[in-house]
Scaffold this motif. Structure first.
Motif, PDB file in Angstrom:
ATOM      1  N   GLY A 208       3.868   5.681  19.641  1.00  0.00           N
ATOM      2  CA  GLY A 208       3.389   6.531  18.564  1.00  0.00           C
ATOM      3  C   GLY A 208       4.191   7.807  18.453  1.00  0.00           C
ATOM      4  O   GLY A 208       5.330   7.899  18.904  1.00  0.00           O
TER       5      GLY A 208
ATOM      6  N   ALA B  49       3.183   1.652  17.478  1.00  0.00           N
ATOM      7  CA  ALA B  49       2.266   1.743  18.611  1.00  0.00           C
ATOM      8  C   ALA B  49       2.950   1.271  19.892  1.00  0.00           C
ATOM      9  O   ALA B  49       2.768   1.855  20.963  1.00  0.00           O
ATOM     10  CB  ALA B  49       1.007   0.902  18.340  1.00  0.00           C
TER      11      ALA B  49
ATOM     12  N   LEU C   1      -4.014   3.963  21.800  1.00  0.00           N
ATOM     13  CA  LEU C   1      -3.054   3.397  20.861  1.00  0.00           C
ATOM     14  C   LEU C   1      -2.468   2.081  21.371  1.00  0.00           C
ATOM     15  O   LEU C   1      -2.210   1.167  20.581  1.00  0.00           O
ATOM     16  CB  LEU C   1      -1.931   4.416  20.610  1.00  0.00           C
ATOM     17  CG  LEU C   1      -0.940   4.041  19.512  1.00  0.00           C
ATOM     18  CD1 LEU C   1      -1.633   3.973  18.164  1.00  0.00           C
ATOM     19  CD2 LEU C   1       0.192   5.056  19.474  1.00  0.00           C
TER      20      LEU C   1
END
Ligand SMILES: [Zn+2]
Ligand SMILES: [Zn+2]
Length: 112
Positions: free
Chosen positions: A106, A102, A34
């Motif tokens: 997350g 992000a 991520l």
């Protein structure tokens, strides 16, 4: 089938990594982790063409942005985490909110 991370070009297995898409524009991207969404957005978000869900599958998660809670419009951004057999979807009202989410780690931020 392995794909390549849109940011660092690392190999991303089918049961691993993150898939990101703008369904209305036929845009998609793949990330090994991520964190790689963040520099990719900052450097202008170069999409590949394609879809990450097939027709008929829901592609708007819960219908609300995971960051701000706004209802999703046509320009929504979808994120699907692949973890083994599991597919964990989130959606955002715009790319900037995916970036902010992000950068904050997350949905697993609180759990780790
Ligand atoms: Zn990467
Ligand atoms: Zn939002």
């Amino acid at each position: 089938m392995a794909e390549q991370c849109s940011w660092c070009a690392a190999s991303v297995g089918a049961d691993d990594g993150f898939r990101v898409a703008e369904p209305e524009s036929d845009h998609k991207a793949v990330f090994c982790r991520l964190e790689h969404v963040v520099p990719w957005v900052i450097h202008g978000a170069s999409w590949d063409r394609g879809r990450i869900v097939t027709d008929g599958e829901p592609d708007d998660a819960l219908g609300r942005c995971a960051l701000c809670g706004d209802h999703l419009a046509e320009r929504r951004v979808l994120v699907v985490r692949h973890r083994g057999r599991h597919r964990i979807a989130d959606a955002f009202c715009r790319l900037e909110h995916l970036h902010d989410w992000a950068r904050g780690g997350g949905r697993y931020k609180a759990a780790s």
